[in-house]
Design a protein around this motif. Structure first.
Motif, PDB file in Angstrom:
ATOM      1  N   UNK A  74      91.177  13.924  34.967  1.00  0.00           N
ATOM      2  CA  UNK A  74      90.977  14.513  33.633  1.00  0.00           C
ATOM      3  C   UNK A  74      92.316  14.946  33.047  1.00  0.00           C
ATOM      4  N   UNK A  75      93.164  15.549  33.874  1.00  0.00           N
ATOM      5  CA  UNK A  75      94.477  15.989  33.406  1.00  0.00           C
ATOM      6  C   UNK A  75      95.350  14.796  33.025  1.00  0.00           C
ATOM      7  N   UNK A  76      95.333  13.737  33.846  1.00  0.00           N
ATOM      8  CA  UNK A  76      96.133  12.542  33.546  1.00  0.00           C
ATOM      9  C   UNK A  76      95.685  11.929  32.217  1.00  0.00           C
ATOM     10  N   UNK A  77      94.381  11.799  32.037  1.00  0.00           N
ATOM     11  CA  UNK A  77      93.873  11.207  30.793  1.00  0.00           C
ATOM     12  C   UNK A  77      94.262  12.046  29.584  1.00  0.00           C
ATOM     13  N   UNK A  78      94.190  13.355  29.728  1.00  0.00           N
ATOM     14  CA  UNK A  78      94.588  14.247  28.637  1.00  0.00           C
ATOM     15  C   UNK A  78      96.069  14.073  28.306  1.00  0.00           C
ATOM     16  N   UNK A  79      96.892  13.988  29.345  1.00  0.00           N
ATOM     17  CA  UNK A  79      98.342  13.862  29.146  1.00  0.00           C
ATOM     18  C   UNK A  79      98.733  12.543  28.495  1.00  0.00           C
ATOM     19  N   UNK A  80      97.920  11.495  28.688  1.00  0.00           N
ATOM     20  CA  UNK A  80      98.303  10.166  28.223  1.00  0.00           C
ATOM     21  C   UNK A  80      97.391   9.629  27.125  1.00  0.00           C
ATOM     22  N   UNK A  81      96.632  10.512  26.510  1.00  0.00           N
ATOM     23  CA  UNK A  81      95.841  10.121  25.349  1.00  0.00           C
ATOM     24  C   UNK A  81      94.697   9.177  25.643  1.00  0.00           C
ATOM     25  N   UNK A  82      94.165   9.227  26.857  1.00  0.00           N
ATOM     26  CA  UNK A  82      93.038   8.376  27.235  1.00  0.00           C
ATOM     27  C   UNK A  82      91.754   9.188  27.048  1.00  0.00           C
ATOM     28  N   UNK A  83      90.811   8.681  26.277  1.00  0.00           N
ATOM     29  CA  UNK A  83      89.625   9.487  25.958  1.00  0.00           C
ATOM     30  C   UNK A  83      88.775   9.793  27.188  1.00  0.00           C
ATOM     31  N   UNK A  84      88.271  11.006  27.259  1.00  0.00           N
ATOM     32  CA  UNK A  84      87.322  11.421  28.292  1.00  0.00           C
ATOM     33  C   UNK A  84      86.225  12.241  27.630  1.00  0.00           C
ATOM     34  N   UNK A  85      85.110  12.326  28.317  1.00  0.00           N
ATOM     35  CA  UNK A  85      83.996  13.149  27.841  1.00  0.00           C
ATOM     36  C   UNK A  85      83.320  13.743  29.075  1.00  0.00           C
ATOM     37  N   UNK A  86      83.438  15.048  29.259  1.00  0.00           N
ATOM     38  CA  UNK A  86      82.771  15.710  30.375  1.00  0.00           C
ATOM     39  C   UNK A  86      81.350  16.032  29.916  1.00  0.00           C
ATOM     40  N   UNK A  87      80.509  15.008  29.987  1.00  0.00           N
ATOM     41  CA  UNK A  87      79.172  15.075  29.387  1.00  0.00           C
ATOM     42  C   UNK A  87      78.118  15.597  30.351  1.00  0.00           C
ATOM     43  N   UNK A  88      78.435  15.671  31.644  1.00  0.00           N
ATOM     44  CA  UNK A  88      77.462  16.126  32.623  1.00  0.00           C
ATOM     45  C   UNK A  88      76.489  15.028  33.021  1.00  0.00           C
ATOM     46  N   UNK A  89      75.794  15.284  34.113  1.00  0.00           N
ATOM     47  CA  UNK A  89      74.857  14.304  34.660  1.00  0.00           C
ATOM     48  C   UNK A  89      73.591  15.004  35.115  1.00  0.00           C
ATOM     49  N   UNK A  90      72.453  14.335  34.942  1.00  0.00           N
ATOM     50  CA  UNK A  90      71.191  14.786  35.522  1.00  0.00           C
ATOM     51  C   UNK A  90      70.804  13.857  36.659  1.00  0.00           C
ATOM     52  N   UNK A  91      70.482  14.436  37.808  1.00  0.00           N
ATOM     53  CA  UNK A  91      69.864  13.691  38.903  1.00  0.00           C
ATOM     54  C   UNK A  91      68.418  14.143  38.952  1.00  0.00           C
ATOM     55  N   UNK A  92      67.488  13.202  38.770  1.00  0.00           N
ATOM     56  CA  UNK A  92      66.109  13.592  38.500  1.00  0.00           C
ATOM     57  C   UNK A  92      65.165  13.122  39.600  1.00  0.00           C
ATOM     58  N   UNK A  93      64.287  14.018  40.003  1.00  0.00           N
ATOM     59  CA  UNK A  93      63.168  13.677  40.878  1.00  0.00           C
ATOM     60  C   UNK A  93      61.991  13.298  39.988  1.00  0.00           C
ATOM     61  N   UNK A  94      61.499  12.076  40.145  1.00  0.00           N
ATOM     62  CA  UNK A  94      60.412  11.606  39.289  1.00  0.00           C
ATOM     63  C   UNK A  94      59.047  11.757  39.953  1.00  0.00           C
ATOM     64  N   UNK A  95      59.039  12.199  41.211  1.00  0.00           N
ATOM     65  CA  UNK A  95      57.781  12.480  41.906  1.00  0.00           C
ATOM     66  C   UNK A  95      58.021  13.620  42.886  1.00  0.00           C
ATOM     67  N   UNK A  96      56.939  14.288  43.290  1.00  0.00           N
ATOM     68  CA  UNK A  96      57.091  15.481  44.127  1.00  0.00           C
ATOM     69  C   UNK A  96      57.668  15.141  45.502  1.00  0.00           C
ATOM     70  N   UNK A  97      57.441  13.922  46.003  1.00  0.00           N
ATOM     71  CA  UNK A  97      57.982  13.594  47.322  1.00  0.00           C
ATOM     72  C   UNK A  97      59.502  13.445  47.314  1.00  0.00           C
ATOM     73  N   UNK A  98      60.114  13.389  46.127  1.00  0.00           N
ATOM     74  CA  UNK A  98      61.577  13.324  46.029  1.00  0.00           C
ATOM     75  C   UNK A  98      62.225  14.711  45.988  1.00  0.00           C
TER      76      UNK A  98
END
Length: 396
Positions: A74-98
């Motif tokens: 993230x620091x390297x990209x910021x220093x060199x003008x490379x776009x980043x987006x710290x958008x976050x991630x969801x890890x989802x359980x789609x059933x109770x057994x998960x």
């Protein structure tokens, strides 16, 4: 003047060459890349995710280097003008057994010092309004960037700081010469005091050229992607992943917002018929023979053949691929996705049939070989480079 030769112009090789120039000024550093541009293979075909380090065993190289590497990236990209987006991630359980697997993943994430939060279905839909789940874990520090742009920036820095990046230069042999080596290439001989092997899909072959007997063999797995049609990208705000099944070696198809605003879906994982086999039509008999003659692959296949056949069916059926995505976002249908290329993962498989789970870096006198660096290697690349350089004694 110490002479370092780095084989491989992907993100790990370039990061290592740059780190050598920073830490050992005055050294000769040469990168050898067989393609006509940098970052062509694994780096250029990945999903662009800056991983947080959720999945990796605490204390492992992956856990340690992913977390520090993500911050450095993230620091390297910021220093060199490379776009980043710290958008976050969801890890989802789609059933109770998960849910128990998601709980275990939460505990591992906490052990790795990551900012994670467990969410109810209603809370998850505040981040991803179209997601379906019974529980979710949010990983706030996950982001996206353009690793191809990172490679180009690193290559420019290497040249600026006195190093050399030789494109279109394939390694054909490696011969001992005193305490060092002479690397034979299609562009002539290159002497080196220290050889660093970051050749990705061909790393085991380079190691054998250098006189090592690698503890694992690279087996290529193709990961195929679809993308959402432009009018449907609003179904995904960031990254949506399923809960991985520890019985199987890969994460399962997921949804990833790319830095250009598109949304990619995938990848699956099928055995490739060439080390650079990006389609079913790309077949290299020597690569097929190498894989077929390796006992470790057959042991893996006996354990996971049902999973493998399911991946092949999904590769050949857009309907099945869409159905996998609909478990995460039910509004996604077959007509919402279009083919979007593929990548090939250089997966090291041990002789006992196990997938090498961690980064595998092997030292020898005057040599360092990176023999397993799949995901999260791009995220971790700047930290991997520090690890590699820290292992190399300064040549006398």
């Amino acid at each position: 003047m110490a002479r370092y030769v780095v084989v491989g112009g992907g993100i790990v090789g370039l990061a290592t060459a740059h780190r050598l120039l920073l830490d050992r000024p005055g050294s000769s550093v040469t990168v050898l890349e067989k393609e006509v541009s940098v970052g062509v293979h694994q780096t250029g075909h990945n999903s662009g995710v800056i991983h947080a380090g959720v999945y990796y065993k605490p204390g492992s190289l992956k856990a340690r280097l992913c977390k520090s590497g993500a911050a450095a990236m993230v620091e390297f990209c910021s220093d060199h003008g490379i776009p980043t987006d710290i958008c976050g991630k969801l890890i989802v359980a789609t059933s109770t057994d998960e849910i128990p697997r998601l709980d275990a993943l939460f505990e591992r994430s906490v052990a790795n010092g990551l900012p994670v939060t467990m969410l109810s279905p209603e809370e998850a839909r505040e981040f991803e309004p179209h997601v379906s789940c019974v529980r979710a874990m949010r990983v706030a520090s996950t982001g996206i960037t353009d690793f191809g742009a990172v490679c180009r920036a690193l290559a420019e820095l290497i040249v600026k700081e006195g190093g050399e990046v030789r494109l279109g230069t394939r390694v054909t042999g490696i011969a001992r010469s005193g305490s060092g080596v002479v690397v034979e290439t299609t562009g002539g001989e290159v002497p080196a005091d220290v050889l660093v092997n970051c050749a990705g899909l061909h790393s085991d072959r380079i190691a054998r050229m250098a006189g090592l007997r690698p503890p694992a063999r690279i087996i290529p797995f193709r990961g195929e992607y679809y993308e959402l049609r432009p009018e449907r990208v609003g179904l995904v705000n960031g990254l949506i992943y399923p809960v991985p099944d520890p019985q199987f070696p890969f994460l399962g198809v997921h949804l990833t917002k790319m830095i250009d605003g598109t949304v990619h879906a995938g990848p699956n994982a099928v055995l490739a018929l060439a080390r650079e086999g990006y389609t079913w039509a790309r077949v290299r008999p020597a690569d097929v023979a190498s894989a077929a003659g390796y006992g470790g692959l057959w042991k893996l296949a006996r354990k996971h053949w049902r999973y493998g056949m399911g991946e092949v069916r999904r590769s050949l059926s857009r309907r099945l691929f869409a159905a996998s995505l609909a478990r995460l976002v039910p509004e996604i249908g077959t007509g919402d996705i279009v083919r979007a290329g593929a990548g090939v993962r250089a997966q090291a498989i041990a002789r006992d049939g196990s997938l090498v789970d961690d980064f595998l870096i092997v030292d020898a006198p005057g040599q360092v070989h990176v023999l397993n660096a799949p995901s999260p290697a791009a995220t971790s690349s700047l930290a991997i480079a520090r690890e590699i350089v820290g292992r190399i004694p300064v040549p006398a």
